[in-house]
Design a protein around this motif. Structure first.
Motif, mmCIF file in Angstrom:
data_model
loop_
_atom_site.group_PDB
_atom_site.id
_atom_site.type_symbol
_atom_site.label_atom_id
_atom_site.label_comp_id
_atom_site.label_asym_id
_atom_site.label_seq_id
_atom_site.Cartn_x
_atom_site.Cartn_y
_atom_site.Cartn_z
ATOM 1 N N PHE A 2 -5.379 8.634 -2.498
ATOM 2 C CA PHE A 2 -5.663 9.910 -1.829
ATOM 3 C C PHE A 2 -6.318 9.757 -0.467
ATOM 4 O O PHE A 2 -6.532 10.744 0.228
ATOM 5 C CB PHE A 2 -6.563 10.750 -2.739
ATOM 6 C CG PHE A 2 -6.416 12.230 -2.547
ATOM 7 C CD1 PHE A 2 -5.271 12.896 -2.963
ATOM 8 C CD2 PHE A 2 -7.416 12.975 -1.946
ATOM 9 C CE1 PHE A 2 -5.125 14.262 -2.790
ATOM 10 C CE2 PHE A 2 -7.293 14.353 -1.772
ATOM 11 C CZ PHE A 2 -6.133 14.994 -2.196
ATOM 12 N N ALA A 3 -6.637 8.556 -0.057
ATOM 13 C CA ALA A 3 -7.336 8.370 1.220
ATOM 14 C C ALA A 3 -6.447 8.782 2.399
ATOM 15 O O ALA A 3 -5.229 8.571 2.371
ATOM 16 C CB ALA A 3 -7.760 6.919 1.383
ATOM 17 N N LEU A 4 -7.058 9.372 3.405
ATOM 18 C CA LEU A 4 -6.319 9.679 4.624
ATOM 19 C C LEU A 4 -5.895 8.396 5.314
ATOM 20 O O LEU A 4 -4.764 8.262 5.782
ATOM 21 C CB LEU A 4 -7.188 10.511 5.578
ATOM 22 C CG LEU A 4 -6.584 10.780 6.960
ATOM 23 C CD1 LEU A 4 -5.337 11.658 6.835
ATOM 24 C CD2 LEU A 4 -7.605 11.421 7.883
ATOM 25 N N ARG A 5 -6.821 7.436 5.381
ATOM 26 C CA ARG A 5 -6.535 6.148 6.017
ATOM 27 C C ARG A 5 -6.917 5.004 5.086
ATOM 28 O O ARG A 5 -7.917 5.079 4.382
ATOM 29 C CB ARG A 5 -7.325 5.987 7.325
ATOM 30 C CG ARG A 5 -7.113 7.095 8.329
ATOM 31 C CD ARG A 5 -7.852 6.789 9.622
ATOM 32 N NE ARG A 5 -7.873 7.957 10.489
ATOM 33 C CZ ARG A 5 -6.866 8.319 11.290
ATOM 34 N NH1 ARG A 5 -5.771 7.590 11.322
ATOM 35 N NH2 ARG A 5 -6.946 9.394 12.046
ATOM 36 N N GLU A 6 -6.127 3.960 5.086
ATOM 37 C CA GLU A 6 -6.472 2.757 4.341
ATOM 38 C C GLU A 6 -6.951 1.675 5.302
ATOM 39 O O GLU A 6 -6.662 1.723 6.505
ATOM 40 C CB GLU A 6 -5.264 2.256 3.548
ATOM 41 C CG GLU A 6 -4.833 3.194 2.429
ATOM 42 C CD GLU A 6 -3.703 2.630 1.589
ATOM 43 O OE1 GLU A 6 -3.191 1.532 1.943
ATOM 44 O OE2 GLU A 6 -3.320 3.272 0.593
ATOM 45 N N LEU A 7 -7.695 0.733 4.759
ATOM 46 C CA LEU A 7 -8.108 -0.438 5.524
ATOM 47 C C LEU A 7 -7.375 -1.655 4.981
ATOM 48 O O LEU A 7 -7.206 -1.791 3.765
ATOM 49 C CB LEU A 7 -9.621 -0.654 5.433
ATOM 50 C CG LEU A 7 -10.482 0.375 6.166
ATOM 51 C CD1 LEU A 7 -10.931 1.470 5.211
ATOM 52 C CD2 LEU A 7 -11.694 -0.291 6.813
ATOM 53 N N HIS A 8 -6.917 -2.510 5.885
ATOM 54 C CA HIS A 8 -6.158 -3.689 5.479
ATOM 55 C C HIS A 8 -6.621 -4.905 6.262
ATOM 56 O O HIS A 8 -7.030 -4.799 7.424
ATOM 57 C CB HIS A 8 -4.661 -3.487 5.699
ATOM 58 C CG HIS A 8 -4.080 -2.375 4.887
ATOM 59 N ND1 HIS A 8 -3.731 -2.528 3.558
ATOM 60 C CD2 HIS A 8 -3.805 -1.083 5.206
ATOM 61 C CE1 HIS A 8 -3.241 -1.384 3.108
ATOM 62 N NE2 HIS A 8 -3.288 -0.498 4.083
ATOM 63 N N GLU A 9 -6.516 -6.058 5.636
ATOM 64 C CA GLU A 9 -6.782 -7.330 6.295
ATOM 65 C C GLU A 9 -5.482 -8.123 6.334
ATOM 66 O O GLU A 9 -4.879 -8.383 5.305
ATOM 67 C CB GLU A 9 -7.870 -8.114 5.565
ATOM 68 C CG GLU A 9 -8.220 -9.427 6.249
ATOM 69 C CD GLU A 9 -9.402 -10.132 5.602
ATOM 70 O OE1 GLU A 9 -9.253 -11.311 5.217
ATOM 71 O OE2 GLU A 9 -10.480 -9.496 5.479
ATOM 72 N N ILE A 10 -5.034 -8.479 7.538
ATOM 73 C CA ILE A 10 -3.822 -9.269 7.734
ATOM 74 C C ILE A 10 -4.233 -10.682 8.111
ATOM 75 O O ILE A 10 -4.957 -10.889 9.081
ATOM 76 C CB ILE A 10 -2.948 -8.673 8.851
ATOM 77 C CG1 ILE A 10 -2.487 -7.261 8.496
ATOM 78 C CG2 ILE A 10 -1.743 -9.566 9.123
ATOM 79 C CD1 ILE A 10 -1.738 -6.567 9.628
ATOM 80 N N THR A 11 -3.770 -11.665 7.337
ATOM 81 C CA THR A 11 -4.070 -13.059 7.642
ATOM 82 C C THR A 11 -2.825 -13.733 8.193
ATOM 83 O O THR A 11 -1.754 -13.676 7.585
ATOM 84 C CB THR A 11 -4.547 -13.805 6.381
ATOM 85 O OG1 THR A 11 -5.717 -13.165 5.869
ATOM 86 C CG2 THR A 11 -4.877 -15.255 6.702
ATOM 87 N N VAL A 12 -2.946 -14.350 9.350
ATOM 88 C CA VAL A 12 -1.831 -15.006 10.022
ATOM 89 C C VAL A 12 -2.193 -16.464 10.265
ATOM 90 O O VAL A 12 -3.249 -16.765 10.834
ATOM 91 C CB VAL A 12 -1.496 -14.309 11.355
ATOM 92 C CG1 VAL A 12 -0.407 -15.078 12.100
ATOM 93 C CG2 VAL A 12 -1.056 -12.868 11.112
ATOM 94 N N SER A 13 -1.315 -17.362 9.836
ATOM 95 C CA SER A 13 -1.549 -18.796 10.018
ATOM 96 C C SER A 13 -1.017 -19.248 11.372
ATOM 97 O O SER A 13 0.119 -18.936 11.749
ATOM 98 C CB SER A 13 -0.868 -19.599 8.902
ATOM 99 O OG SER A 13 -1.475 -19.317 7.664
ATOM 100 N N VAL A 14 -1.836 -19.981 12.089
ATOM 101 C CA VAL A 14 -1.503 -20.474 13.422
ATOM 102 C C VAL A 14 -1.380 -21.988 13.363
ATOM 103 O O VAL A 14 -2.107 -22.656 12.617
ATOM 104 C CB VAL A 14 -2.610 -20.065 14.423
ATOM 105 C CG1 VAL A 14 -2.341 -20.654 15.801
ATOM 106 C CG2 VAL A 14 -2.725 -18.551 14.492
#
Length: 370
Positions: A240-252
Motif C-alpha cells: 500500500f505504500a505510495l513509494r518504495e525504497l530499493h537498494e541496487i547493487t552493481v558489480s564493477v
C-alpha cells in the motif's frame, strides 16, 4: 467481519536522514496521505476495525496539524473502530489536548496494568501495552475463551535481547496454546507471518511506508477476514505504500569505464521503469567489486544521470582498489615512492589498499571526504 492490522506508521517522522528539508516535508505529508488512503480503503471494503499495533507517531513533539489529521480521519469514520496500542516510539499521548468527552467514541485504547478486550459478536480483540514491569510475565494472566475467535495485539521485539531503542521483548513461546487465532504485532518494519501453534499465527504487519534504506521493499498492512458462521480466520498482506525504497547493487570490474557503469546501473534499474511518476521510488545504488588504482568513480555524475528517474537517488561506492606493486617498482614519482613505502608495511592487504588509494588521491589533489 473484516479487520485491518497496521503498525509502525511513524507519522510526523522528520525524514531528514537522506532527504533535503523540502523533500523531507513532502515525505512527511505522504505518510499522512497513506494513512488517510488506508482509512478510505477500510471504508470502501467494509472493514469494521483498524488495529494500530504501536508507533502511530514517531517522537515526543508531534505537530498539531498531524494530530488533527489523524483525529479527523477517526471522527469522520464512526463506523470503524480504531484500536490504538502505544509502542516504544509513541512518547506522547496525542489525545492529551482533548477533554475526556471529546475523545471519539470509536477510538479505543489499551492499558499497561491489565489486559483490555473489545468484543464484536464472537470475535474478541485483546491487547496490553508492554512495560518494564509486565513484559516478562504478560502472558500469564491472558485468559481467552476457546469458543471465540481471538485476536491479541502487542508491540515488541520477537527476540532474546533488548535492542538499543529499549523495545520490550515478546516471548512468542509463552503465547502458545492460549486459544489465540491471530497475534497482531508491531515493531518489526517488514511483513512477517509464522505459525504460533496448531491453532493460530503471529504476524508483524510491517510499516505503511518505508522511511530509510533499512526499510526497503514492499510495505503495507494486513487485511483479516473472519467468517461470521465458522469463525475461520484468513489474512493477506496488502502492499500500500505510495513509494518504495530499493537498494541496487552493481558489480564493477577493472575493465569498466563510467559509461559502462552507468549502463550496468540502467540495466539493474529496469524493474522500476514502469512505476508511475507520482510513485517513483527512492533508490540507493551500491557499487562493489574491484577498480584500477588510476580509476575514480564519479558518484555525483551517476546521481545526476538518475536524478530524474527516481524520487531520490543515493550512490555509495564500496569498491576496492587492486594494486599491482610491480607497476610501481621503477616509478620515481612521489606516487611510486608512497606505494613502495606502504608495500613493505605489515598490515592487512585490504587496509593497505585503502591507505594507498587515499594517499594517491591526496597526492593528486583530489577532495577526500571525511
Amino acid at each position: 467481519m473484516r479487520i485491518i492490522h497496521t503498525a509502525d506508521l511513524h507519522l510526523d517522522s522528520r525524514m531528514e536522514s537522506n532527504l533535503d528539508p523540502l523533500m523531507a516535508k513532502e515525505r512527511r505529508g505522504e505518510l499522512l496521505d497513506t494513512f488517510s488512503r488506508m482509512v478510505a480503503f477500510a471504508a470502501d471494503n467494509e472493514v469494521s476495525v483498524i488495529i494500530i499495533a504501536g508507533d502511530l507517531f514517531d517522537k515526543l513533539h508531534v505537530r498539531k496539524s498531524a494530530k488533527k489529521r489523524v483525529l479527523e480521519e477517526i471522527i469522520t469514520h464512526p463506523d470503524i473502530d480504531f484500536l490504538y496500542l502505544l509502542g516504544n516510539h509513541d512518547r506522547t499521548d496525542f489525545l492529551s489536548d482533548l477533554e475526556e468527552n471529546d475523545i471519539p467514541a470509536n477510538l479505543k485504547r489499551f492499558k499497561k496494568d491489565s489486559w483490555i478486550a473489545y468484543t464484536y459478536g464472537d470475535v474478541v480483540i485483546s491487547g496490553r501495552e508492554l512495560s518494564d514491569d509486565n513484559y516478562k510475565s504478560i502472558s500469564v494472566n491472558l485468559i481467552l475463551d476457546g469458543s471465540k475467535c481471538n485476536i491479541v495485539t502487542l508491540h515488541g521485539q520477537e527476540s532474546d535481547y533488548v535492542g538499543r531503542d529499549r523495545t520490550h521483548i515478546v516471548s512468542i513461546p509463552s503465547f502458545r496454546n492460549k486459544n489465540i487465532d491471530y497475534l497482531a504485532l508491531g515493531h518489526i518494519h517488514s511483513y512477517k507471518c509464522q505459525r504460533l501453534d496448531d491453532r493460530g499465527e503471529y504476524c508483524y504487519s510491517g510499516c505503511l511506508e518505508g522511511r530509510g534504506f533499512d526499510e526497503c521493499g514492499s510495505k503495507g498492512f494486513v487485511l483479516i477476514d473472519i467468517d461470521d458462521e465458522t469463525l475461520s480466520l484468513t489474512h493477506s498482506f496488502i502492499p500500500f505504500a505510495l513509494r518504495e525504497l530499493h537498494e541496487i547493487t552493481v558489480s564493477v570490474n577493472e575493465t569498466m569505464n563510467m559509461p559502462d557503469i552507468i549502463d550496468a546501473i540502467t540495466e539493474s534499474a529496469k524493474a522500476f521503469a514502469k512505476v508511475p511518476k507520482e510513485s517513483l521510488p527512492l533508490v540507493k545504488i551500491v557499487l562493489n567489486g574491484v577498480t584500477d588504482i588510476d580509476f575514480d568513480i564519479d558518484c555525483d555524475r551517476i546521481a545526476n544521470v538518475f536524478k530524474d528517474k527516481f524520487y531520490f537517488v543515493k550512490v555509495v561506492d564500496e569498491t576496492s582498489t587492486r594494486i599491482n606493486y610491480d607497476d610501481f617498482a621503477g616509478d620515481r614519482s612521489l606516487k611510486g615512492e608512497f606505494v613502495r613505502l606502504l608495500s613493505g608495511e605489515d598490515m592487512a592487504e585490504e587496509e593497505r589498499s585503502e591507505i594507498i588509494e587515499l594517499g594517491i588521491r591526496a597526492i593528486l589533489g583530489d577532495e577526500i571526504e571525511e
